[in-house]
Design a protein around this motif. Sequence first.
Motif, PDB file in Angstrom:
ATOM      1  N   GLU A 179       0.827  -1.204   0.000  1.00 25.02           N
ATOM      2  CA  GLU A 179       0.000   0.000   0.000  1.00 25.02           C
ATOM      3  C   GLU A 179       0.864   1.258   0.000  1.00 25.02           C
ATOM      4  O   GLU A 179       0.599   2.210  -0.739  1.00 25.02           O
ATOM      5  N   SER A 180       1.899   1.282   0.835  1.00 29.97           N
ATOM      6  CA  SER A 180       2.792   2.442   0.875  1.00 29.97           C
ATOM      7  C   SER A 180       3.530   2.596  -0.450  1.00 29.97           C
ATOM      8  O   SER A 180       3.735   3.710  -0.933  1.00 29.97           O
ATOM      9  N   THR A 181       3.946   1.475  -1.020  1.00 29.34           N
ATOM     10  CA  THR A 181       4.641   1.519  -2.304  1.00 29.34           C
ATOM     11  C   THR A 181       3.748   2.139  -3.376  1.00 29.34           C
ATOM     12  O   THR A 181       4.188   3.009  -4.142  1.00 29.34           O
ATOM     13  N   TYR A 182       2.497   1.718  -3.415  1.00 25.01           N
ATOM     14  CA  TYR A 182       1.579   2.260  -4.425  1.00 25.01           C
ATOM     15  C   TYR A 182       1.301   3.740  -4.186  1.00 25.01           C
ATOM     16  O   TYR A 182       1.225   4.530  -5.137  1.00 25.01           O
ATOM     17  N   MET A 183       1.172   4.126  -2.913  1.00 25.37           N
ATOM     18  CA  MET A 183       0.977   5.547  -2.593  1.00 25.37           C
ATOM     19  C   MET A 183       2.154   6.384  -3.082  1.00 25.37           C
ATOM     20  O   MET A 183       1.973   7.479  -3.620  1.00 25.37           O
ATOM     21  N   ASN A 184       3.369   5.863  -2.911  1.00 26.77           N
ATOM     22  CA  ASN A 184       4.555   6.588  -3.357  1.00 26.77           C
ATOM     23  C   ASN A 184       4.577   6.741  -4.876  1.00 26.77           C
ATOM     24  O   ASN A 184       4.912   7.810  -5.404  1.00 26.77           O
ATOM     25  N   GLU A 209       6.724 -13.640   1.478  1.00 26.10           N
ATOM     26  CA  GLU A 209       5.387 -13.057   1.433  1.00 26.10           C
ATOM     27  C   GLU A 209       5.411 -11.675   0.791  1.00 26.10           C
ATOM     28  O   GLU A 209       4.568 -11.344  -0.041  1.00 26.10           O
ATOM     29  N   ARG A 210       6.410 -10.866   1.163  1.00 22.11           N
ATOM     30  CA  ARG A 210       6.526  -9.530   0.606  1.00 22.11           C
ATOM     31  C   ARG A 210       6.844  -9.584  -0.889  1.00 22.11           C
ATOM     32  O   ARG A 210       6.331  -8.771  -1.669  1.00 22.11           O
ATOM     33  N   ASN A 211       7.687 -10.529  -1.288  1.00 23.29           N
ATOM     34  CA  ASN A 211       7.971 -10.696  -2.720  1.00 23.29           C
ATOM     35  C   ASN A 211       6.675 -10.916  -3.493  1.00 23.29           C
ATOM     36  O   ASN A 211       6.445 -10.300  -4.544  1.00 23.29           O
ATOM     37  N   GLY A 212       5.815 -11.795  -2.959  1.00 23.05           N
ATOM     38  CA  GLY A 212       4.544 -12.070  -3.617  1.00 23.05           C
ATOM     39  C   GLY A 212       3.633 -10.854  -3.656  1.00 23.05           C
ATOM     40  O   GLY A 212       2.936 -10.614  -4.648  1.00 23.05           O
ATOM     41  N   GLN A 213       3.647 -10.070  -2.582  1.00 21.16           N
ATOM     42  CA  GLN A 213       2.816  -8.864  -2.542  1.00 21.16           C
ATOM     43  C   GLN A 213       3.228  -7.876  -3.619  1.00 21.16           C
ATOM     44  O   GLN A 213       2.376  -7.237  -4.255  1.00 21.16           O
ATOM     45  N   MET A 214       4.532  -7.760  -3.846  1.00 20.22           N
ATOM     46  CA  MET A 214       5.010  -6.835  -4.870  1.00 20.22           C
ATOM     47  C   MET A 214       4.659  -7.345  -6.274  1.00 20.22           C
ATOM     48  O   MET A 214       4.370  -6.559  -7.181  1.00 20.22           O
ATOM     49  N   GLY A 215       4.681  -8.657  -6.444  1.00 21.24           N
ATOM     50  CA  GLY A 215       4.253  -9.219  -7.723  1.00 21.24           C
ATOM     51  C   GLY A 215       2.796  -8.909  -8.000  1.00 21.24           C
ATOM     52  O   GLY A 215       2.420  -8.526  -9.118  1.00 21.24           O
ATOM     53  N   THR A 216       1.959  -9.051  -6.968  1.00 17.07           N
ATOM     54  CA  THR A 216       0.541  -8.719  -7.109  1.00 17.07           C
ATOM     55  C   THR A 216       0.339  -7.232  -7.387  1.00 17.07           C
ATOM     56  O   THR A 216      -0.531  -6.844  -8.174  1.00 17.07           O
ATOM     57  N   LEU A 217       1.159  -6.402  -6.753  1.00 16.75           N
ATOM     58  CA  LEU A 217       1.045  -4.950  -6.925  1.00 16.75           C
ATOM     59  C   LEU A 217       1.244  -4.523  -8.373  1.00 16.75           C
ATOM     60  O   LEU A 217       0.701  -3.492  -8.804  1.00 16.75           O
ATOM     61  N   ALA A 218       2.004  -5.292  -9.138  1.00 17.10           N
ATOM     62  CA  ALA A 218       2.236  -4.947 -10.544  1.00 17.10           C
ATOM     63  C   ALA A 218       0.921  -4.800 -11.310  1.00 17.10           C
ATOM     64  O   ALA A 218       0.829  -4.015 -12.265  1.00 17.10           O
ATOM     65  N   GLY A 219      -0.108  -5.522 -10.877  1.00 19.92           N
ATOM     66  CA  GLY A 219      -1.409  -5.411 -11.534  1.00 19.92           C
ATOM     67  C   GLY A 219      -2.017  -4.027 -11.371  1.00 19.92           C
ATOM     68  O   GLY A 219      -2.741  -3.554 -12.253  1.00 19.92           O
ATOM     69  N   ARG A 220      -1.744  -3.352 -10.260  1.00 14.89           N
ATOM     70  CA  ARG A 220      -2.258  -1.997 -10.034  1.00 14.89           C
ATOM     71  C   ARG A 220      -1.383  -0.955 -10.728  1.00 14.89           C
ATOM     72  O   ARG A 220      -1.891   0.064 -11.210  1.00 14.89           O
ATOM     73  N   ASN A 232       2.951 -14.471  -8.620  1.00 19.09           N
ATOM     74  CA  ASN A 232       1.872 -13.599  -8.155  1.00 19.09           C
ATOM     75  C   ASN A 232       1.601 -12.443  -9.109  1.00 19.09           C
ATOM     76  O   ASN A 232       0.661 -11.672  -8.875  1.00 19.09           O
ATOM     77  N   VAL A 233       2.406 -12.301 -10.147  1.00 20.46           N
ATOM     78  CA  VAL A 233       2.131 -11.289 -11.168  1.00 20.46           C
ATOM     79  C   VAL A 233       0.868 -11.715 -11.921  1.00 20.46           C
ATOM     80  O   VAL A 233       0.735 -12.886 -12.315  1.00 20.46           O
ATOM     81  N   PRO A 234      -0.095 -10.823 -12.119  1.00 19.91           N
ATOM     82  CA  PRO A 234      -1.327 -11.188 -12.827  1.00 19.91           C
ATOM     83  C   PRO A 234      -1.042 -11.838 -14.179  1.00 19.91           C
ATOM     84  O   PRO A 234      -0.059 -11.519 -14.846  1.00 19.91           O
ATOM     85  N   ALA A 235      -1.914 -12.749 -14.569  1.00 19.07           N
ATOM     86  CA  ALA A 235      -1.707 -13.533 -15.785  1.00 19.07           C
ATOM     87  C   ALA A 235      -1.546 -12.661 -17.023  1.00 19.07           C
ATOM     88  O   ALA A 235      -0.735 -12.972 -17.911  1.00 19.07           O
ATOM     89  N   ASP A 236      -2.300 -11.556 -17.103  1.00 16.18           N
ATOM     90  CA  ASP A 236      -2.233 -10.715 -18.292  1.00 16.18           C
ATOM     91  C   ASP A 236      -0.930  -9.916 -18.368  1.00 16.18           C
ATOM     92  O   ASP A 236      -0.649  -9.274 -19.397  1.00 16.18           O
TER      93      ASP A 236
END
Length: 425
Positions: free
Chosen positions: A272-277, A303-314, A333-337
Amino acid sequence: MFYLYTVYSLCCLALLVAGVIEQRNHNRNLNTIPHRVLVNGIRGKSSITRLCAGALRGGSKVVVAKTTGTAARFIFPDASEEPVHRKFGIANVVEQIGIVRRAAVYHPDALVIECMAVMPALQEINQSKLIRSTIGVLCNVREDHLAEMGPTLDDVARSLSRSMPEGGICITAEKDRLEILQQEAAKRNCQLIAVDPESVTDREMAGFGWITFKENVAIALAVAKQLGVDRHSALNGMWSAPPDPGVLSVARVLYGSKRLRFANIFAANDPESTYMNIEQLEKQRLISQPLTMVINCRPDRMERNGQMGTLAGRVQPQHIVLIGEMTRSARVNVPADLQSRVVDLGGKLPPERLVSEVMAVTAADASIVAVGNIHGQGEVLLHELAALPSWEPQDHTKAESMLRPPTARSFAVDGETVFLGRTRR
């Protein structure tokens, strides 16, 4: 055998006496500091500590501060600072005793200190025994340290609340879990003040020579107000305060014919902080598309590595570059697309190759955002980029000038400090 028991008993007694004496001396040092501000939360603690100290200095207060974040610093009343030296380089909450003893020498009006405890029990000890703050700051509740304080964000909020001063004041910018914080504050007879970041105007934010957030400034203004410092003086003090070494920054780097902007967001290692930045930098036009997102992975932060992969979708970057170890934890954890945009540079690559591979997938005149965690390959990447030449924008617009030197602006301060649920001028 009786002799051994006698020696053991005497040693225990000596340790007990020494502990009592040390606690009494520590309490005496605390009592020489009338106002003690303990800054806790998940993200932005170091920056808020510096902003609070600067705001109070702006009001002619004698202030000593100590940060823990990216680089622990002891900040003197004149705003000069030095690193906090630790035995074997290991952080320990007991070091707060030495910090208080050192701060008491200056007979300050206030001590602003960052909470360095993560375990809930240690957070409570840090407040009740080591600092005994009169004003607490609980900046936010984010998705980090879930193993120690979680597993849910509600649990994190309750854990952080252990640093609230009983019978004191706590200031927060948290919105989503404000109700939980209010419940925890009521248990401790603590007055909870929730600040509104939008009470800080864009004009006031323009006075900073580095990137900070309205939430942090609003908290510092509220702390200053509690200690009798007016808004204008507090802002002038914050504008002239030196930034934290881990402050959000953007550098212009020249690699061959490519003119790139590199945003170091490693310090904000929760999603969340990363995306805010990233949003903040885009809003200020300090970075723009096309975007390359570099995710540094650590084997002990799966766990944090996976969260950052998911964040790429946003974020929706043009390329996603994975560096460090156990990169698969981020890749799956990076979105399929977006899987076709992933470039996996996992492992300990030589510095020259690491930079060349990252630059090879980055378009000319693009921006790079580095996220995850700084340790390991992240440090290598930063070291190599620091050696590259810079470039100057042709239009010299305000947005292009990111790291302009901090100056105390002379324009009049308008606006008011707005607290959620009430307003004070």
